[in-house]
Design a protein around this motif. Structure first.
Motif, PDB file in Angstrom:
ATOM      1  N   VAL A 196     -20.186   6.648  21.526  1.00  0.00           N
ATOM      2  CA  VAL A 196     -20.615   5.656  20.403  1.00  0.00           C
ATOM      3  C   VAL A 196     -21.857   5.975  19.805  1.00  0.00           C
ATOM      4  N   GLU A 197     -21.971   5.334  18.822  1.00  0.00           N
ATOM      5  CA  GLU A 197     -23.498   5.582  17.935  1.00  0.00           C
ATOM      6  C   GLU A 197     -23.754   3.505  17.595  1.00  0.00           C
ATOM      7  N   ARG A 198     -25.004   3.762  18.874  1.00  0.00           N
ATOM      8  CA  ARG A 198     -26.220   1.925  18.987  1.00  0.00           C
ATOM      9  C   ARG A 198     -25.874   2.150  17.629  1.00  0.00           C
ATOM     10  N   VAL A 199     -25.580   0.531  17.230  1.00  0.00           N
ATOM     11  CA  VAL A 199     -25.937   0.106  16.053  1.00  0.00           C
ATOM     12  C   VAL A 199     -26.616  -1.189  16.280  1.00  0.00           C
ATOM     13  N   SER A 200     -27.900  -0.771  15.669  1.00  0.00           N
ATOM     14  CA  SER A 200     -29.276  -2.364  15.311  1.00  0.00           C
ATOM     15  C   SER A 200     -29.733  -2.834  14.161  1.00  0.00           C
ATOM     16  N   ALA A 201     -28.803  -3.623  13.789  1.00  0.00           N
ATOM     17  CA  ALA A 201     -29.671  -4.984  12.288  1.00  0.00           C
ATOM     18  C   ALA A 201     -29.771  -5.924  12.620  1.00  0.00           C
ATOM     19  N   LEU A 202     -30.084  -6.075  11.474  1.00  0.00           N
ATOM     20  CA  LEU A 202     -30.623  -7.533  10.945  1.00  0.00           C
ATOM     21  C   LEU A 202     -29.541  -8.406  10.047  1.00  0.00           C
ATOM     22  N   GLY A 203     -28.940  -8.952  10.578  1.00  0.00           N
ATOM     23  CA  GLY A 203     -28.440  -9.967   9.220  1.00  0.00           C
ATOM     24  C   GLY A 203     -28.725 -11.234   8.376  1.00  0.00           C
ATOM     25  N   LEU A 204     -29.613 -10.871   7.603  1.00  0.00           N
ATOM     26  CA  LEU A 204     -30.297 -12.055   6.773  1.00  0.00           C
ATOM     27  C   LEU A 204     -29.625 -12.820   5.476  1.00  0.00           C
ATOM     28  N   ASP A 205     -29.900 -14.085   6.134  1.00  0.00           N
ATOM     29  CA  ASP A 205     -29.326 -15.206   4.730  1.00  0.00           C
ATOM     30  C   ASP A 205     -30.838 -15.570   4.504  1.00  0.00           C
ATOM     31  N   VAL A 206     -31.063 -15.491   2.813  1.00  0.00           N
ATOM     32  CA  VAL A 206     -32.394 -15.780   2.084  1.00  0.00           C
ATOM     33  C   VAL A 206     -32.182 -16.712   1.679  1.00  0.00           C
ATOM     34  N   GLY A 207     -32.875 -17.793   2.198  1.00  0.00           N
ATOM     35  CA  GLY A 207     -33.208 -18.783   1.798  1.00  0.00           C
ATOM     36  C   GLY A 207     -34.903 -18.879   0.538  1.00  0.00           C
ATOM     37  N   GLN A 208     -34.992 -20.314  -0.028  1.00  0.00           N
ATOM     38  CA  GLN A 208     -36.186 -20.558  -0.838  1.00  0.00           C
ATOM     39  C   GLN A 208     -36.845 -21.232   0.749  1.00  0.00           C
ATOM     40  N   ARG A 209     -36.065 -22.005   0.957  1.00  0.00           N
ATOM     41  CA  ARG A 209     -37.264 -22.349   2.552  1.00  0.00           C
ATOM     42  C   ARG A 209     -36.623 -22.052   3.824  1.00  0.00           C
ATOM     43  N   ARG A 210     -35.401 -20.656   3.673  1.00  0.00           N
ATOM     44  CA  ARG A 210     -35.518 -20.598   5.568  1.00  0.00           C
ATOM     45  C   ARG A 210     -35.111 -19.418   4.933  1.00  0.00           C
ATOM     46  N   VAL A 211     -34.907 -18.527   6.508  1.00  0.00           N
ATOM     47  CA  VAL A 211     -34.481 -16.635   6.159  1.00  0.00           C
ATOM     48  C   VAL A 211     -33.723 -17.346   7.851  1.00  0.00           C
ATOM     49  N   GLY A 212     -32.032 -17.361   7.193  1.00  0.00           N
ATOM     50  CA  GLY A 212     -31.276 -17.028   8.391  1.00  0.00           C
ATOM     51  C   GLY A 212     -31.240 -15.798   8.805  1.00  0.00           C
ATOM     52  N   VAL A 213     -31.566 -15.277  10.835  1.00  0.00           N
ATOM     53  CA  VAL A 213     -31.512 -13.828  11.151  1.00  0.00           C
ATOM     54  C   VAL A 213     -30.163 -14.584  12.243  1.00  0.00           C
ATOM     55  N   ALA A 214     -29.676 -13.068  11.818  1.00  0.00           N
ATOM     56  CA  ALA A 214     -28.595 -12.412  13.200  1.00  0.00           C
ATOM     57  C   ALA A 214     -28.389 -11.825  13.631  1.00  0.00           C
ATOM     58  N   GLN A 261     -40.543  -8.294  11.679  1.00  0.00           N
ATOM     59  CA  GLN A 261     -40.804  -7.884  12.863  1.00  0.00           C
ATOM     60  C   GLN A 261     -41.044  -6.900  14.512  1.00  0.00           C
ATOM     61  N   GLN A 262     -41.001  -8.904  14.996  1.00  0.00           N
ATOM     62  CA  GLN A 262     -41.404  -9.186  16.181  1.00  0.00           C
ATOM     63  C   GLN A 262     -39.752  -8.912  16.554  1.00  0.00           C
ATOM     64  N   LEU A 263     -38.758  -9.206  16.376  1.00  0.00           N
ATOM     65  CA  LEU A 263     -37.757  -9.549  16.293  1.00  0.00           C
ATOM     66  C   LEU A 263     -37.099  -7.909  16.511  1.00  0.00           C
ATOM     67  N   ILE A 264     -37.493  -7.246  15.171  1.00  0.00           N
ATOM     68  CA  ILE A 264     -37.113  -5.410  15.302  1.00  0.00           C
ATOM     69  C   ILE A 264     -38.035  -4.664  16.490  1.00  0.00           C
ATOM     70  N   ASP A 265     -38.333  -5.073  16.542  1.00  0.00           N
ATOM     71  CA  ASP A 265     -39.680  -4.309  17.971  1.00  0.00           C
ATOM     72  C   ASP A 265     -39.057  -4.957  18.998  1.00  0.00           C
ATOM     73  N   ALA A 266     -38.184  -5.973  19.065  1.00  0.00           N
ATOM     74  CA  ALA A 266     -38.051  -6.192  20.403  1.00  0.00           C
ATOM     75  C   ALA A 266     -36.328  -5.751  20.410  1.00  0.00           C
ATOM     76  N   ARG A 267     -35.865  -5.695  19.554  1.00  0.00           N
ATOM     77  CA  ARG A 267     -34.085  -5.169  19.040  1.00  0.00           C
ATOM     78  C   ARG A 267     -33.805  -3.977  19.131  1.00  0.00           C
ATOM     79  N   GLY A 268     -35.008  -3.061  18.491  1.00  0.00           N
ATOM     80  CA  GLY A 268     -34.760  -1.740  18.482  1.00  0.00           C
ATOM     81  C   GLY A 268     -34.158  -1.872  17.084  1.00  0.00           C
ATOM     82  N   VAL A 269     -34.233  -2.627  15.875  1.00  0.00           N
ATOM     83  CA  VAL A 269     -33.240  -3.152  14.448  1.00  0.00           C
ATOM     84  C   VAL A 269     -33.995  -1.775  13.683  1.00  0.00           C
ATOM     85  N   ARG A 270     -33.107  -0.731  13.191  1.00  0.00           N
ATOM     86  CA  ARG A 270     -32.903  -0.063  12.126  1.00  0.00           C
ATOM     87  C   ARG A 270     -32.297  -0.189  10.404  1.00  0.00           C
TER      88      ARG A 270
END
Length: 144
Positions: free
Chosen positions: A2-20, A48-57
């Motif tokens: 099975v192909e590994r899935v490595s993604a971040l979900g972003l809820d972009v707002g003016q003051r904050r970015v929610g990350v999943a 970038q720290q999250l991308i590096d730590a989680r191998g996000v593509r």
């Protein structure tokens, strides 16, 4: 295999970015953090720290279309910001319709007795990011 899935979900707002993030199987999205937006450079560093730590593509970004499905001012701002993020992080970006995800996130969090919509805006943003990412994962799994 099975192909590994490595993604971040972003809820972009003016003051904050929610990350999943999601588990490697691509079945479950969960809240990771909320980034307080101070500068684009700092946003990139934190992601970038999250991308590096989680191998996000891939970044999956919620697109705040208007209720009638059009791109308003906020949708254009989110699109521009996300495209800049993708270029700076060298990660592709996909968009998901996020209409009403913050409302859904708040409703889900209300079951927690200590939750306060005024005080816990960051929790709403992170939960909304998880809903956005879960929608993308479900659509990907169903092949649509």
């Amino acid at each position: 295999m099975v192909e590994r899935v490595s993604a971040l979900g972003l809820d972009v707002g003016q003051r904050r970015v929610g990350v999943a993030g999601c588990d490697g199987t691509g079945l479950i999205a969960s809240e990771l953090t909320t980034i307080r937006r101070t500068s684009f450079t700092r946003d990139v560093e934190q992601l970038q720290q999250l991308i590096d730590a989680r191998g996000v593509r891939l970044l999956v970004v919620g697109m705040p279309y208007t209720l009638d499905g059009n791109s308003g001012v906020q949708a254009r701002a989110v699109s521009d910001y996300a495209e800049r993020l993708g270029a700076a992080l060298q990660v592709p970006v996909e968009f998901v319709d996020e209409r009403l995800t913050s409302v859904e996130a708040e409703a889900q969090l209300r079951s927690n007795r200590r939750f306060s919509p005024r005080r816990d805006k960051a929790a709403i943003d992170a939960r909304a990011a998880a809903i956005i990412l879960q929608q993308w994962l479900d659509r990907r799994r169903s092949g649509s």
